[in-house]
Write an enzyme that holds these catalytic residues in place. Structure first.
Site, PDB file in Angstrom:
ATOM      1  N   TYR A 119     -43.411 -69.517 -51.969  1.00  0.00           N
ATOM      2  CA  TYR A 119     -41.949 -69.997 -51.477  1.00  0.00           C
ATOM      3  C   TYR A 119     -40.815 -69.792 -50.812  1.00  0.00           C
ATOM      4  CZ  TYR A 119     -39.480 -73.976 -49.317  1.00  0.00           C
ATOM      5  OH  TYR A 119     -38.961 -74.901 -47.951  1.00  0.00           O
ATOM      6  N   TRP A 121     -38.618 -68.996 -46.451  1.00  0.00           N
ATOM      7  CA  TRP A 121     -38.316 -68.787 -45.524  1.00  0.00           C
ATOM      8  C   TRP A 121     -39.033 -67.693 -44.395  1.00  0.00           C
ATOM      9  CZ3 TRP A 121     -35.276 -72.287 -41.175  1.00  0.00           C
ATOM     10  CH2 TRP A 121     -35.076 -73.234 -41.603  1.00  0.00           C
TER      11      TRP A 121
HETATM   12  N1  MGD Z   1     -29.543 -76.758 -55.156  1.00  0.00           N
HETATM   13  C1  MGD Z   1     -30.389 -76.848 -54.554  1.00  0.00           C
HETATM   14  N2  MGD Z   1     -31.096 -75.743 -54.387  1.00  0.00           N
HETATM   15  C2  MGD Z   1     -31.603 -76.589 -53.154  1.00  0.00           C
HETATM   16  C3  MGD Z   1     -31.626 -76.750 -52.039  1.00  0.00           C
HETATM   17  C4  MGD Z   1     -31.404 -77.829 -52.168  1.00  0.00           C
HETATM   18  O1  MGD Z   1     -30.360 -79.047 -51.448  1.00  0.00           O
HETATM   19  N3  MGD Z   1     -29.647 -78.076 -53.328  1.00  0.00           N
HETATM   20  N4  MGD Z   1     -32.438 -76.734 -51.270  1.00  0.00           N
HETATM   21  C5  MGD Z   1     -33.710 -76.661 -51.294  1.00  0.00           C
HETATM   22  C6  MGD Z   1     -33.712 -76.643 -50.097  1.00  0.00           C
HETATM   23  S1  MGD Z   1     -34.460 -77.058 -48.580  1.00  0.00           S
HETATM   24  C7  MGD Z   1     -34.755 -74.481 -49.190  1.00  0.00           C
HETATM   25  S2  MGD Z   1     -35.626 -74.649 -47.666  1.00  0.00           S
HETATM   26  C8  MGD Z   1     -34.697 -73.678 -50.230  1.00  0.00           C
HETATM   27  C9  MGD Z   1     -34.690 -72.974 -49.602  1.00  0.00           C
HETATM   28  O2  MGD Z   1     -34.551 -70.898 -50.903  1.00  0.00           O
HETATM   29  P1  MGD Z   1     -35.212 -69.821 -49.341  1.00  0.00           P
HETATM   30  O3  MGD Z   1     -36.232 -70.411 -48.620  1.00  0.00           O
HETATM   31  O4  MGD Z   1     -36.405 -68.873 -50.756  1.00  0.00           O
HETATM   32  O5  MGD Z   1     -34.014 -68.749 -49.873  1.00  0.00           O
HETATM   33  P2  MGD Z   1     -33.521 -68.201 -49.172  1.00  0.00           P
HETATM   34  O6  MGD Z   1     -32.414 -67.750 -48.869  1.00  0.00           O
HETATM   35  O7  MGD Z   1     -33.715 -68.017 -46.845  1.00  0.00           O
HETATM   36  O8  MGD Z   1     -35.141 -66.481 -49.244  1.00  0.00           O
HETATM   37  C10 MGD Z   1     -35.554 -65.909 -48.452  1.00  0.00           C
HETATM   38  C11 MGD Z   1     -35.754 -64.922 -48.603  1.00  0.00           C
HETATM   39  O9  MGD Z   1     -36.448 -63.724 -47.885  1.00  0.00           O
HETATM   40  C12 MGD Z   1     -36.287 -62.883 -47.145  1.00  0.00           C
HETATM   41  N5  MGD Z   1     -36.658 -62.331 -46.238  1.00  0.00           N
HETATM   42  C13 MGD Z   1     -36.753 -62.907 -45.383  1.00  0.00           C
HETATM   43  N6  MGD Z   1     -37.041 -61.934 -44.070  1.00  0.00           N
HETATM   44  C14 MGD Z   1     -38.192 -61.511 -45.243  1.00  0.00           C
HETATM   45  C15 MGD Z   1     -38.898 -60.578 -44.102  1.00  0.00           C
HETATM   46  O10 MGD Z   1     -39.378 -60.371 -42.797  1.00  0.00           O
HETATM   47  N7  MGD Z   1     -40.063 -60.106 -45.472  1.00  0.00           N
HETATM   48  C16 MGD Z   1     -40.013 -60.432 -46.520  1.00  0.00           C
HETATM   49  N8  MGD Z   1     -40.525 -60.006 -47.643  1.00  0.00           N
HETATM   50  N9  MGD Z   1     -39.030 -61.333 -47.140  1.00  0.00           N
HETATM   51  C17 MGD Z   1     -38.158 -61.488 -45.952  1.00  0.00           C
HETATM   52  C18 MGD Z   1     -35.066 -63.082 -47.554  1.00  0.00           C
HETATM   53  O11 MGD Z   1     -34.272 -61.369 -47.692  1.00  0.00           O
HETATM   54  C19 MGD Z   1     -34.310 -63.689 -48.551  1.00  0.00           C
HETATM   55  O12 MGD Z   1     -34.079 -63.029 -50.045  1.00  0.00           O
HETATM   56  O13 MGD Z   1     -33.408 -73.881 -51.190  1.00  0.00           O
HETATM   57  C20 MGD Z   1     -34.304 -75.162 -51.520  1.00  0.00           C
HETATM   58  N10 MGD Z   1     -32.972 -75.284 -52.961  1.00  0.00           N
HETATM   59  N1  MGD Z   2     -26.251 -73.517 -42.617  1.00  0.00           N
HETATM   60  C1  MGD Z   2     -27.077 -73.797 -42.754  1.00  0.00           C
HETATM   61  N2  MGD Z   2     -27.802 -75.109 -42.011  1.00  0.00           N
HETATM   62  C2  MGD Z   2     -29.663 -75.345 -42.954  1.00  0.00           C
HETATM   63  C3  MGD Z   2     -29.705 -74.307 -43.807  1.00  0.00           C
HETATM   64  C4  MGD Z   2     -28.684 -72.879 -44.960  1.00  0.00           C
HETATM   65  O1  MGD Z   2     -29.288 -72.737 -45.071  1.00  0.00           O
HETATM   66  N3  MGD Z   2     -27.659 -73.352 -43.921  1.00  0.00           N
HETATM   67  N4  MGD Z   2     -30.267 -74.746 -44.715  1.00  0.00           N
HETATM   68  C5  MGD Z   2     -31.577 -75.912 -44.191  1.00  0.00           C
HETATM   69  C6  MGD Z   2     -32.831 -76.273 -44.861  1.00  0.00           C
HETATM   70  S1  MGD Z   2     -34.280 -75.190 -45.215  1.00  0.00           S
HETATM   71  C7  MGD Z   2     -32.640 -77.424 -45.121  1.00  0.00           C
HETATM   72  S2  MGD Z   2     -34.069 -78.649 -45.569  1.00  0.00           S
HETATM   73  C8  MGD Z   2     -31.459 -78.260 -44.072  1.00  0.00           C
HETATM   74  C9  MGD Z   2     -31.410 -79.575 -44.922  1.00  0.00           C
HETATM   75  O2  MGD Z   2     -30.390 -81.159 -44.714  1.00  0.00           O
HETATM   76  P1  MGD Z   2     -30.152 -81.847 -45.359  1.00  0.00           P
HETATM   77  O3  MGD Z   2     -30.648 -81.823 -46.294  1.00  0.00           O
HETATM   78  O4  MGD Z   2     -29.318 -82.402 -44.849  1.00  0.00           O
HETATM   79  O5  MGD Z   2     -29.024 -80.626 -45.513  1.00  0.00           O
HETATM   80  P2  MGD Z   2     -27.645 -81.203 -47.336  1.00  0.00           P
HETATM   81  O6  MGD Z   2     -26.180 -80.539 -46.658  1.00  0.00           O
HETATM   82  O7  MGD Z   2     -28.060 -81.044 -48.898  1.00  0.00           O
HETATM   83  O8  MGD Z   2     -27.296 -82.771 -47.051  1.00  0.00           O
HETATM   84  C10 MGD Z   2     -26.234 -83.072 -45.986  1.00  0.00           C
HETATM   85  C11 MGD Z   2     -25.912 -84.217 -46.171  1.00  0.00           C
HETATM   86  O9  MGD Z   2     -25.854 -85.231 -47.146  1.00  0.00           O
HETATM   87  C12 MGD Z   2     -25.132 -85.792 -47.890  1.00  0.00           C
HETATM   88  N5  MGD Z   2     -25.799 -85.908 -49.560  1.00  0.00           N
HETATM   89  C13 MGD Z   2     -26.220 -85.553 -50.643  1.00  0.00           C
HETATM   90  N6  MGD Z   2     -26.900 -86.680 -51.551  1.00  0.00           N
HETATM   91  C14 MGD Z   2     -26.578 -87.523 -50.599  1.00  0.00           C
HETATM   92  C15 MGD Z   2     -26.733 -89.474 -50.967  1.00  0.00           C
HETATM   93  O10 MGD Z   2     -27.603 -89.435 -51.967  1.00  0.00           O
HETATM   94  N7  MGD Z   2     -26.396 -90.524 -50.206  1.00  0.00           N
HETATM   95  C16 MGD Z   2     -25.688 -89.864 -48.839  1.00  0.00           C
HETATM   96  N8  MGD Z   2     -25.594 -90.815 -47.641  1.00  0.00           N
HETATM   97  N9  MGD Z   2     -25.892 -88.669 -48.688  1.00  0.00           N
HETATM   98  C17 MGD Z   2     -25.826 -87.771 -49.255  1.00  0.00           C
HETATM   99  C18 MGD Z   2     -24.761 -84.727 -48.557  1.00  0.00           C
HETATM  100  O11 MGD Z   2     -22.884 -84.615 -48.208  1.00  0.00           O
HETATM  101  C19 MGD Z   2     -24.553 -83.502 -47.636  1.00  0.00           C
HETATM  102  O12 MGD Z   2     -23.547 -83.003 -46.618  1.00  0.00           O
HETATM  103  O13 MGD Z   2     -30.878 -77.586 -43.645  1.00  0.00           O
HETATM  104  C20 MGD Z   2     -30.716 -76.272 -42.864  1.00  0.00           C
HETATM  105  N10 MGD Z   2     -29.494 -75.484 -42.195  1.00  0.00           N
HETATM  106 MO    MO Z   3     -35.462 -76.565 -47.234  1.00  0.00          MO
END
Ligand code: MGD
Ligand code: MGD
Ligand code: MO
Length: 777
Positions: A119, A121
Site C-alpha cells: 500500500y 501513494w
Molecule cells: N495517524 C494517521 N495515519 C495515517 C493517516 C492519518 O490520517 N492519520 N492517513 C493515512 C492515509 S489516508 C494514507 S493514504 C497513508 C499514506 O501512506 P503512504 O502512501 O505509504 O505514505 P507516503 O509517505 O506517501 O509513502 C509513499 C512512499 O513511496 C515512495 N515512492 C514514491 N514514488 C516512488 C516510486 O516511483 N518508486 C518507489 N519504489 N517508491 C516511490 C516515497 O518515497 C514514499 O516513501 O497514511 C495513512 N496513515
Molecule cells: N498537503 C497534504 N494534503 C493531503 C495529504 C497530505 O499528506 N498532505 N494527504 C492526502 C490523502 S492520502 C488523503 S486520504 C486526504 C485526507 O483527507 P481528510 O481525511 O479529509 O484529511 P485530514 O487532514 O485527516 O482531516 C480533515 C479534518 O477533519 C477534522 N476531523 C478529524 N476528526 C474529526 C471528527 O471526528 N469530526 C469532525 N467533524 N472533524 C474531524 C480534522 O480537524 C482535520 O483537520 O488528504 C489528502 N491531502
Molecule cells: Mo489517503
C-alpha cells in the site's frame, strides 16, 4: 549555462522541470494553475538529497544469515532490523538474491508466504506507478497476499456499496461546484474544508481550483458551516460558522438533527417513501422504541458538546433552503467510522434533496484536490494489473494483526477469513513506517518475516528496516504519463535527469526479475518505457473516443506536454437520474434504493456495525472512561507542507517544525494546566507509546483536543519516538468487522513538558552503508 525544460507532474501539481548541468534547479508551476502548491519547491531538494539510496544495499545481518558461509541459512537471526549496517552489492547480485528468495518462498510456502499488497501513494506517473507494477509482477509470477481497501476511505469503501450501491461519491463523483454555485444556499461541512489537503490528488493535478470555488461561493452568498474540533478547518479567507464538536461524535450530531426533522414533521416523507428502504427500522431507533433512548437534540448535545439549540437550528436550516451536506474523509478514519458516513446519507435522505441541483450529500470536498471540479466522466491513464491468481488479500490496515497471528480468524464484510503466514514482504511505493497505526506494535510484527525487500529512492524509515533495498528512480529520471480522473488534463512527463546514483526504474527492476523467473515477456508485454507511455495514453484516448471526445495522437500530445479534456456540457448532479425515476434508474443496492436500514448488514450480526446508522461510542473518545487516565483526544491530520512522509526532510517541511520536532496543537487552557508554554518540547504519551513534539498553543481548538500532522519520519528510541510521528500513539484496530478500516483518529493521550535535555534526532541520518567487501561476509 544552458537550461533545459521538461514537462512533468507530481501528485501536488503539474510543472516544468528546469535543469542546469544535470541538476534540477526549479519546478515552474503549470501555466493554467491558479493556486499552485508550494510543495513544488521541495522537489529539487529531494531529488538531489544526500538521503538518496545510491546502490543496491543488503542488511549485514541478513547477508550473514543467508550467505551460506557464516550463517546457517535457517532464518533465525535477529530480525530486529533496526540500526543494522548495510552492504552495497552489484545490481546483478541484488537481483539474484531477490529472485532466489522469491523462488524459495514460493516453493516452500506458496503465494500465501509472500506479502505484496504494498500500500502507498507511489508516483503520479501511471506507467511507473510502483504499487501497480509490484502487483503486476507478483500476480503474474504466481500471486501473493494483497491488500484490499485503503487508508483514505477504508470504512466508506465497504459500507457504501450496501447503502447506495457504489463508492464513487467518495472518490470525487459528487454534485459539482457549478451546480452548487447555481443552487446551494447552505453547506454544512463535517470536518470542514482545510485548503491544505486540496493541494494533492493521486495521479497529479493540473488545476487547484478549490480556493476559487470557495471565493465564488462567498460572493454568491452561500452560507458555510464548519463542524470540526478545530477552527483551522475553516478555509482561509472564507466566512463560516464554526461549530466545535468532540472528535468521533458527528454521528450523534447527525442523529440529533434527523430526530429533530422527524419529530417536527419537517422531513421529506414522500422522498423517503419513494427512494429509501428501511425507514421504519431507523425511525424506531431515532425514537428509542427498542433501547428507550430518544436520539433527540438534547441527547446529541450531551455527546457532541454542541448546544441543543444549535443542533435544532442546523436541522431546520437544512430543510428551509437548498442545502449540501459534505463529510471529510477523516470522519470515517476512526473506530465505527462507518456510522458518520451512513448517518450523513440518511440525514440527507430525510432532508429530501438528494438528486436535486446543489443538494444532497457529498464527501471529501477538501480531502483531495478537485473534488467537485466539473469534469466529463472519462477514463484516465492506467497501467493494467491482472487478477491475483492466489486470490489472497487482507483488509489494508490489518497488516500487523496478520504478521503477529498467522492462521488466526477474522471477520470482514460478512465473511470469515484466516491470516496467512508471511515469510517474505515486498514493498514498493509506500511507507508503512509512516502510515500504519501503533508503530511499536508494527515494529514487533516486523521481526516475523524471514526476508523484507523494498524499492525506495530514499533511506526512509521503511528502507532502513528492509533486508534488501533496491534504489528506485524518481519521476524526474524517467518518462511517464500521468493524470487523475478528477482533473481535466493528461500530462506527458519527460525524463529531465539521468538516474541518480545507480537508481533503476521499478519497471526495469521487475522486468529483470521476471527475466530470471522466465516471464519477462508477460511482464513487459514486449514494450519498453516509451511504448508503455504510448500504450497507456492510447488506452485513454480510445476510451475518450468511445464517449465522443477526441484527444490528439500520442506524438502530438507528447511534444505539447499535455492534453486538455473539454468541459462537461451540463452541471453534474449526483443521483439525478435515480431521483427522477428510481424504477428506471435504481441504485445497485438489494432494494435498488438508499438503504436507511440494510438487511444484509443486519444479517451479519455485528455489534460494531448494526443494520442502520447508530451511535456506537468508540473505545477512545472524550466521553470514555479511559479519558480519566488519558484526557486528551489526539487527531492526526494530513500535513500542510508535505505529502504524508514524502518530502519531510525538506526546508519547507522543517520550517513548520518547532526546534526540529513535529508541532502539536494544544488549547491554551490544556497547556496551562500542564505547565506548557508555546514552543516547549513536550512528550505525548499513552499506553501504546510516546513521541516528542513542539507545543503550539491554539485557542481555535476545542479544549481536550490535540492535533499532530502525520508524516514526521519516525525516530524511535525504545518506545519513544524522538521526532513526532503520531502513529506512535494511534490505535491499531479495525473500524468494525464490516470494513476493518484504519481507526487512526480514535486515540486518547496526555501531554507533559519534556524536562530532560532534548535528545538528538536521528530521523534523517543515513544508515551505515559499506561498499561491498567480500571478506567482510
Ligand atoms: N495517524 C494517521 N495515519 C495515517 C493517516 C492519518 O490520517 N492519520 N492517513 C493515512 C492515509 S489516508 C494514507 S493514504 C497513508 C499514506 O501512506 P503512504 O502512501 O505509504 O505514505 P507516503 O509517505 O506517501 O509513502 C509513499 C512512499 O513511496 C515512495 N515512492 C514514491 N514514488 C516512488 C516510486 O516511483 N518508486 C518507489 N519504489 N517508491 C516511490 C516515497 O518515497 C514514499 O516513501 O497514511 C495513512 N496513515
Ligand atoms: N498537503 C497534504 N494534503 C493531503 C495529504 C497530505 O499528506 N498532505 N494527504 C492526502 C490523502 S492520502 C488523503 S486520504 C486526504 C485526507 O483527507 P481528510 O481525511 O479529509 O484529511 P485530514 O487532514 O485527516 O482531516 C480533515 C479534518 O477533519 C477534522 N476531523 C478529524 N476528526 C474529526 C471528527 O471526528 N469530526 C469532525 N467533524 N472533524 C474531524 C480534522 O480537524 C482535520 O483537520 O488528504 C489528502 N491531502
Ligand atoms: Mo489517503
Amino acid at each position: 549555462m544552458s537550461l533545459t525544460r521538461h514537462p512533468s507532474l507530481a501528485h501536488w501539481g503539474a510543472f516544468t522541470a528546469v535543469v542546469e548541468s544535470g541538476r534540477l534547479i526549479n519546478c515552474e508551476p503549470f501555466d493554467a494553475d491558479a493556486s499552485p502548491s508550494p510543495m513544488l519547491g521541495s522537489i529539487a531538494e529531494m531529488v538531489h538529497s544526500p538521503l538518496r539510496v545510491k546502490r543496491p544495499s543488503v542488511r549485514r545481518g541478513w547477508l550473514i544469515e543467508n550467505s551460506g558461509e557464516k550463517g546457517d541459512g535457517k532464518h533465525n537471526h535477529n530480525r530486529n532490523r533496526e540500526g543494522d549496517e548495510y552492504v552495497e552489492v552489484s545490481w546483478d547480485h541484488a537481483l539474484d538474491l531477490v529472485a532466489g528468495e522469491l523462488t524459495r518462498v514460493r516453493r516452500d510456502h506458496g503465494p500465501g508466504g509472500i506479502f505484496g499488497g504494498s500500500y502507498g501513494w507511489s508516483s503520479a506517473g501511471r506507467v511507473h506507478h510502483a504499487r501497480s507494477l509490484i502487483r503486476r509482477f507478483l500476480f503474474q509470477g504466481g500471486g501473493c497476499v494483497d491488500q484490499v481497501g485503503n487508508y483514505s476511505w477504508g470504512a466508506a469503501q465497504f459500507l457504501l456499496p450496501h447503502v447506495i450501491g457504489t463508492t464513487s461519491p467518495v472518490s470525487g463523483d459528487v454534485t459539482d461546484w457549478a451546480s452548487v454555485l447555481g443552487h446551494t444556499r447552505l453547506i454544512i461541512a463535517f470536518g470542514g474544508m482545510p485548503l491544505k489537503n486540496a493541494q494533492v490528488t493521486s495521479g497529479g493535478a493540473g488545476l487547484h481550483n478549490l480556493p476559487g470555488w470557495l471565493a465564488k461561493a462567498q460572493q454568491a452568498g452561500i452560507a458555510l458551516v464548519v463542524v470540526s474540533p478545530t477552527r483551522a478547518d475553516i478555509p482561509e479567507g472564507v466566512d463560516a460558522l464554526w461549530v466545535p464538536i468532540r472528535p468521533n461524535t458527528d454521528t450523534a450530531l447527525m442523529l440529533g438533527m434527523a430526530h429533530t426533522l422527524l419529530s417536527e414533521g419537517r422531513h421529506d416523507a414522500a422522498f423517503v417513501q419513494s427512494h429509501c428502504a428501511g425507514f421504519p427500522e431507523w425511525a424506531d431507533y431515532l425514537q428509542g422504541r427498542h433501547d428507550g433512548q430518544v436520539k433527540d437534540a438534547q441527547w446529541a448535545a450531551s455527546i457532541t458538546g454542541i448546544a441543543p439549540d444549535t443542533i435544532v437550528s442546523l436541522a431546520r436550516r437544512l430543510v428551509a433552503q437548498r442545502s449540501l451536506l459534505t463529510a471529510a474523509w477523516a470522519l470515517q478514519r476512526a473506530e465505527h467510522g462507518e456510522q458518520p458516513y451512513w448517518a450523513v446519507i440518511a440525514l440527507a435522505a430525510l432532508v429530501g434533496q438528494i438528486g436535486l441541483p446543489g443538494g444532497g450529500f457529498a464527501f471529501g470536498h477538501a480531502s483531495l484536490n478537485n473534488i467537485g471540479q466539473p469534469r466529463r466522466p472519462l477514463p484516465g491513464p492506467e497501467v493494467p494489473v491482472p487478477a491475483n491468481p492466489a486470490k489472497l488479500a487482507i483488509p489494508v490496515a490489518r497488516i500487523t494483526d496478520m504478521l503477529l497471528a498467522p492462521g488466526a480468524p477474522y471477520a470482514f464484510n460478512g465473511a470469515e477469513y484466516h491470516y496467512p503466514d508471511i515469510k517474505l514482504i515486498y514493498w514498493a511505493g509506500g511507507n508503512p513506517f509512516h502510515h500504519h497505526q501503533d508503530q511499536n506494535r508494527l515494529r514487533q510484527a516486523w521481526q516475523k518475516p524471514e526476508t523484507i525487500i523494498v524499492h525506495e529512492s530514499w533511506w526512509t524509515p521503511l528502507a532502513r528496516r528492509a533486508d534488501i533495498v533496491l534504489p528506485a528512480t524518481t519521476s524526474l529520471e524517467r518518462c511517464d504519463v500521468g493524470g487523475s480522473t478528477r482533473d481535466p488534463y493528461v500530462f506527458a512527463m519527460h525524463r529531465a535527469l539521468e538516474p541518480q546514483g545507480e537508481a533503476r526504474n521499478d519497471f526495469d527492476i521487475f522486468a529483470a526479475l521476471a527475466r530470471r523467473a522466465g516471464f519477462e515477456d508477460t511482464f513487459t508485454a514486449g514494450r519498453d518505457e516509451m511504448a508503455w507511455c504510448r500504450h497507456v495514453y492510447e488506452g485513454m484516448r480510445a476510451g475518450c473516443a468511445d464517449k465522443g471526445v477526441k484527444l490528439p495522437e500520442f506524438d502530438a500530445f507528447w511534444a505539447h506536454g499535455h492534453a486538455e479534456l473539454p468541459p462537461p456540457e451540463s452541471d453534474y448532479v449526483l443521483f439525478d437520474a435515480f431521483r427522477r425515476d428510481p424504477i428506471a434508474h435504481p441504485l445497485k443496492t438489494p432494494s435498488g434504493r438508499i438503504e436507511l436500514h440494510s438487511k444484509v448488514i443486519a444479517g451479519f450480526r455485528y455489534d460494531d456495525c448494526p443494520g442502520h446508522p447508530a451511535w456506537l461510542p468508540p473505545r477512545e473518545w472524550l466521553g470514555a472512561k479511559l479519558a480519566n487516565k488519558w484526557p486528551l483526544h489526539l487527531l492526526s491530520n494530513q500535513p500542510k507542507h508535505r505529502l504524508h512522509s514524502q518530502m519531510d526532510p525538506t526546508v519547507l517541511s522543517r520550517e513548520g517544525k518547532i526546534n526540529g520536532r513535529e508541532p502539536i496543537a494544544i488549547h491554551p487552557d490544556d497547556a496551562a494546566k500542564r505547565g506548557i508554554a508555546d514552543g516547549d518540547l513536550v512528550r505525548v504519551h499513552n499506553d501504546r507509546g510516546a513521541c516528542l513534539a513542539g507545543a503550539r498553543l491554539d485557542a481555535g481548538l476545542l479544549p481536550g483536543v490535540v492535533i499532530m500532522a502525520t508524516g514526521a519520519w519516525s525516530d524511535p528510541d525504545g518506545s519513544l519516538d524522538r521526532h513526532g510521528n503520531p502513529n506512535a500513539l494511534t490505535a491499531d484496530i479495525g473500524t468494525s468487522r464490516l470494513a476493518q478500516g484504519p481507526s487512526a483518529q480514535s486515540a486518547l493521550v496526555d501531554v507533559e513538558p519534556y524536562t530532560q535535555p532534548a535528545p538528538t534526532m536521528r530521523a534523517w541520518d543515513l544508515p551505515d552503508v559499506h561498499p561491498a567487501d567480500p571478506t567482510h561476509i
